[in-house]
Design a protein around this motif. Structure first.
Motif, PDB file in Angstrom:
ATOM      1  N   TYR A   8      -6.837   1.525  13.872  1.00 41.32           N
ATOM      2  CA  TYR A   8      -6.124   0.298  14.202  1.00 41.32           C
ATOM      3  C   TYR A   8      -4.639   0.553  13.959  1.00 41.32           C
ATOM      4  O   TYR A   8      -4.261   1.132  12.941  1.00 41.32           O
ATOM      5  CB  TYR A   8      -6.621  -0.836  13.299  1.00 41.32           C
ATOM      6  N   LEU A  41      -4.861   4.107   0.597  1.00 42.18           N
ATOM      7  CA  LEU A  41      -5.574   3.260   1.565  1.00 42.18           C
ATOM      8  C   LEU A  41      -5.962   4.031   2.836  1.00 42.18           C
ATOM      9  O   LEU A  41      -6.575   3.465   3.732  1.00 42.18           O
ATOM     10  CB  LEU A  41      -4.684   2.080   1.979  1.00 42.18           C
ATOM     11  N   SER A  61      -7.648   2.049   9.041  1.00 47.28           N
ATOM     12  CA  SER A  61      -8.734   1.113   9.318  1.00 47.28           C
ATOM     13  C   SER A  61      -8.143  -0.285   9.457  1.00 47.28           C
ATOM     14  O   SER A  61      -7.074  -0.588   8.898  1.00 47.28           O
ATOM     15  CB  SER A  61      -9.769   1.122   8.183  1.00 47.28           C
ATOM     16  N   ARG A  62      -8.815  -1.130  10.184  1.00 48.53           N
ATOM     17  CA  ARG A  62      -8.328  -2.497  10.372  1.00 48.53           C
ATOM     18  C   ARG A  62      -8.155  -3.214   9.025  1.00 48.53           C
ATOM     19  O   ARG A  62      -7.170  -3.897   8.790  1.00 48.53           O
ATOM     20  CB  ARG A  62      -9.337  -3.250  11.246  1.00 48.53           C
ATOM     21  N   GLU A  63      -9.114  -2.997   8.119  1.00 52.65           N
ATOM     22  CA  GLU A  63      -9.079  -3.650   6.802  1.00 52.65           C
ATOM     23  C   GLU A  63      -7.839  -3.205   6.025  1.00 52.65           C
ATOM     24  O   GLU A  63      -7.141  -4.021   5.429  1.00 52.65           O
ATOM     25  CB  GLU A  63     -10.331  -3.314   5.975  1.00 52.65           C
ATOM     26  N   ALA A  64      -7.568  -1.878   6.032  1.00 52.35           N
ATOM     27  CA  ALA A  64      -6.438  -1.352   5.257  1.00 52.35           C
ATOM     28  C   ALA A  64      -5.115  -1.839   5.837  1.00 52.35           C
ATOM     29  O   ALA A  64      -4.208  -2.253   5.098  1.00 52.35           O
ATOM     30  CB  ALA A  64      -6.489   0.173   5.227  1.00 52.35           C
ATOM     31  N   ASP A  66      -4.590  -4.546   7.660  1.00 48.31           N
ATOM     32  CA  ASP A  66      -4.469  -5.989   7.397  1.00 48.31           C
ATOM     33  C   ASP A  66      -4.059  -6.260   5.950  1.00 48.31           C
ATOM     34  O   ASP A  66      -3.219  -7.111   5.676  1.00 48.31           O
ATOM     35  CB  ASP A  66      -5.797  -6.699   7.690  1.00 48.31           C
ATOM     36  N   GLU A  67      -4.670  -5.511   5.035  1.00 51.43           N
ATOM     37  CA  GLU A  67      -4.351  -5.700   3.609  1.00 51.43           C
ATOM     38  C   GLU A  67      -2.865  -5.398   3.359  1.00 51.43           C
ATOM     39  O   GLU A  67      -2.163  -6.162   2.690  1.00 51.43           O
ATOM     40  CB  GLU A  67      -5.242  -4.776   2.761  1.00 51.43           C
ATOM     41  N   ARG A  70      -0.515  -8.065   4.738  1.00 50.86           N
ATOM     42  CA  ARG A  70      -0.424  -9.280   3.917  1.00 50.86           C
ATOM     43  C   ARG A  70       0.650  -9.120   2.849  1.00 50.86           C
ATOM     44  O   ARG A  70       1.408 -10.056   2.573  1.00 50.86           O
ATOM     45  CB  ARG A  70      -1.789  -9.616   3.301  1.00 50.86           C
TER      46      ARG A  70
END
Ligand SMILES: Cc1cc2nc3c(=O)[nH]c(=O)nc-3n(C[C@H](O)[C@H](O)[C@H](O)COP(=O)(O)O)c2cc1C
Length: 137
Positions: A8, A41, A61-64, A66-67, A70
């Motif tokens: 991502y 990450l 990764s999308r999660e990393a 996005d985190e 933020r």
């Protein structure tokens, strides 16, 4: 079949709140800390600091991603964070860099001092850039 995990990627621009004296040092310190967190990450990317603006690409990764975003979006060292592009990409473009960084001196160096014989297009781009500088001065 082994499937590669999706990459991502996100590109944003923001306006710097660090454009006074000491700003360059503050950005370099921030980059050093960011490289550690990005590495942990599994995020790679690049940051350009052009004194008045930041431009950053993050990929992982999308999660990393996005985190991280933020954290980055609520950081008081910049404002007006505008995501220009985001989505899945076929492969990482900055796989060797937890955070490649170019600040104002490096940027001007690459713009003004080409390291090899350049074509006419390069001179045209340089003149167009100089016209924009002149108009903004
Ligand atoms: C322009 C800019 C780019 C940043 N890039 C990153 C980055 O790539 N990785 C990172 O960990 N922190 C980066 N930071 C710092 C984060 O905003 C944040 O301070 C840091 O990740 C700590 O997160 P926390 O405040 O949620 O604890 C950046 C800050 C700015 C102003």
């Amino acid at each position: 079949m082994i499937r590669k995990p999706m990459v991502y990627a996100l590109l944003y621009v923001s306006q710097s709140n660090l454009d006074g004296p000491g700003g360059l040092g503050a950005v370099k310190d921030m980059v050093a800390a960011a490289r550690l967190r990005n590495a942990s990450l599994g995020v790679t990317g690049a940051l350009i600091f052009a004194e008045s603006h930041f431009v950053q690409v993050l990929e992982g990764s999308r999660e990393a991603v996005d985190e991280l975003m933020r954290s980055i979006e609520r950081d008081a060292r910049h404002r007006d964070v505008r995501i220009v592009r985001e989505g899945a990409v076929a492969a990482r473009r900055f796989s060797g860099w937890s955070l490649a960084y170019a600040g104002p001196p490096a940027l001007l160096g690459t713009l003004l001092l080409p390291d090899r014989e350049q074509d006419g297009e390069w001179a045209d781009r340089l003149i167009a850039t100089m016209i924009r500088f002149a108009a903004a001065a």
